[in-house]
Design an enzyme around this catalytic site. Sequence first.
Site, mmCIF file in Angstrom:
data_model
loop_
_atom_site.group_PDB
_atom_site.id
_atom_site.type_symbol
_atom_site.label_atom_id
_atom_site.label_comp_id
_atom_site.label_asym_id
_atom_site.label_seq_id
_atom_site.Cartn_x
_atom_site.Cartn_y
_atom_site.Cartn_z
ATOM 1 N N SER A 185 22.974 2.579 97.731
ATOM 2 C CA SER A 185 22.559 3.299 98.930
ATOM 3 C C SER A 185 23.802 3.576 99.802
ATOM 4 O O SER A 185 24.813 4.043 99.282
ATOM 5 C CB SER A 185 21.510 2.465 99.670
ATOM 6 O OG SER A 185 20.779 3.235 100.563
ATOM 7 N N ASP A 436 13.527 8.234 93.374
ATOM 8 C CA ASP A 436 14.106 7.926 94.682
ATOM 9 C C ASP A 436 14.465 9.218 95.418
ATOM 10 O O ASP A 436 15.282 10.001 94.929
ATOM 11 C CB ASP A 436 15.369 7.087 94.447
ATOM 12 C CG ASP A 436 16.121 6.782 95.738
ATOM 13 O OD1 ASP A 436 15.526 6.926 96.823
ATOM 14 O OD2 ASP A 436 17.299 6.398 95.634
ATOM 15 N N HIS A 461 15.238 3.608 93.842
ATOM 16 C CA HIS A 461 16.410 3.273 94.670
ATOM 17 C C HIS A 461 17.181 2.068 94.085
ATOM 18 O O HIS A 461 16.663 0.963 94.057
ATOM 19 C CB HIS A 461 15.936 2.981 96.087
ATOM 20 C CG HIS A 461 16.975 3.219 97.147
ATOM 21 N ND1 HIS A 461 17.732 4.360 97.214
ATOM 22 C CD2 HIS A 461 17.374 2.453 98.195
ATOM 23 C CE1 HIS A 461 18.555 4.293 98.255
ATOM 24 N NE2 HIS A 461 18.357 3.142 98.865
#
Length: 501
Positions: A185, A436, A461
């Site tokens: 991320s 995601d 994710h």
Amino acid sequence: MAPPSSFLFLLLLTISATPPPIQSTPTFFPKPTNYQSSLLKQLAKSNPNPKLPYKTHYFPQILDHFTFQPQSSKIFYQKYLINSHYWHKNGPIFVYTGNEGDIEWFAANTGFMLDIAPKFNALLVFIEHRFYGQSMPFGKKSYKSAKTLGYLNSQQALADFAVLIRSLKKNYSSEASPVVVFGGSYGGMLAAWFRLKYPHIAIGALASSAPILQFDDITPWSSFYDAVSKDYKDASLNCYEVIKGSWQELEDLSAQKLGLAELSKTFKTCKNLQSVYSVRNWLWEAFVYTSMVNYPTEANFMMPLPAYPVQAMCKIIDGFSTRATKISKVFAAASMYYNYSQTEKCFDLENETDAHGLSGWGWQACTEMVMPMTCSDDSMFPPSSFDYKDFAENCRKKYGVMPRPHWITTEYGGSRIEQVLKRSGSNIIFSNGMQDPWSRGSVLKNISATIIALVTKQGAHHVDFRSATKEDPDWLVQQRRQEEEIIQSWVDEYYRDIKHR
Ligand SMILES: *[C@@H]1O[C@H](CO)[C@@H](O)[C@H](O)[C@H]1NC(C)=O
Ligand SMILES: *[C@@H]1O[C@H](CO)[C@@H](O)[C@H](O)[C@H]1NC(C)=O
Ligand SMILES: *[C@@H]1O[C@H](CO)[C@@H](O)[C@H](O)[C@H]1NC(C)=O
Ligand SMILES: *[C@@H]1O[C@H](CO)[C@@H](O)[C@H](O)[C@H]1NC(C)=O
């Protein structure tokens, strides 16, 4: 109705207090004063966490790497976690470049590094990002104003990692060890940027679910919420339509005389609702996060959830009789997100807690991390546009700063990334799962022989970073194996190079 604009992980409404640490005197090469030593002891005590296989350390870090003002060389304690169990001298060092939350949370959710450490005889290090968790440069006052928060930005964070890694290598007498950075991320963005900015410190980066192209107008602004909507639509058309229709029902009901009282009952709130916005955000958050973490196995990242939670939510919605209201259906679906543990007595919609210490992201989103997002007519959310003026005005009110929406692409690039990195970069893996929504702002195509995009249709994710389990599907096992092989090739090449020096 604008989408909640400021989150990577986050649409947080309220914030819990962060632990107390530190601040100290301006010394140059800091020798701990008594005051600092007592703070260090306090830090060490506040955090036993016996479950994680890491030792906790606090590194005296410089406040400002980029100016030589008197206050620049102030120090704060930056937390990092280390595991040397598998390490052989001069073996590789695997560093997780911490993102916007407690480092232990990321360490607990990045079992992949622990899984591969024995094969590489690697040293594992997880470095906490400044202004998160316990790594607070101004202790409790860190978030007080732009004067303190001004030291919270990605360039300072990258420099922190560089300084800490150099010190660590020196202390371990392992200057020759190759370093590979890992991040998921925002942490994945940092890992990729670290490889580009500090190639003399890291030989490669694994950037999982890193939306480095979610800036300016590189990625269409509606793509995030379109991707969320696609997850639900692919699960069931009815599910998508129910959610899409529920917002109007919500508005209509809240406009009625007893609307809020009725909504409080329907949503089993702990306290009577003050406004309909909290309901909207509560639902919004459940749908967005569930789409991000649409993992193939039972997992607990944001919340404990079953395998393929989007499908599970849609099954709940599809299971209702057609006469039921859309609101009752979406409430039941969101309840799965908030109450899979079956332990919630009521829902506190207007006072959600920040269990992972993510609240500093609001500042980052208002300064460098400007990621415009809109909702198209096709999305399951109410259509909305992005009004930069409004956004900037909110930031000014909240923090007393104006955003710099083009700074990230100036500092790190992004436009025409393929042409640029093909010539100037190497040894980066961008891994993404198409479930995601952040995948749309990441690198989804191979750029060169060593800048590789690994894309899985069913991945979510940074699912590749999770610990391996027996239930993992083949595509995930295969993806992790490929990542391991590529990292192995970087490490082998590095050792060959230093041998032939
Ligand atoms: C390395 O050792 C020095 C001296 O003991 C210490 O101040 C520093 O924090 C250590 N570095 C790291 C990364 O722990
Ligand atoms: C959470 O789940 C339990 C068990 O199904 C249920 O008894 C409880 O009412 C639920 N809580 C809320 C707020 O709906
Ligand atoms: C929100 O929750 C915290 C702790 O859970 C509590 O201390 C605080 O009083 C709550 N605030 C409101 C407005 O309910
Ligand atoms: C990129 O190249 C690797 C092989 O080196 C391949 O496995 C992968 O599928 C390619 N990625 C894309 C998105 O085509």
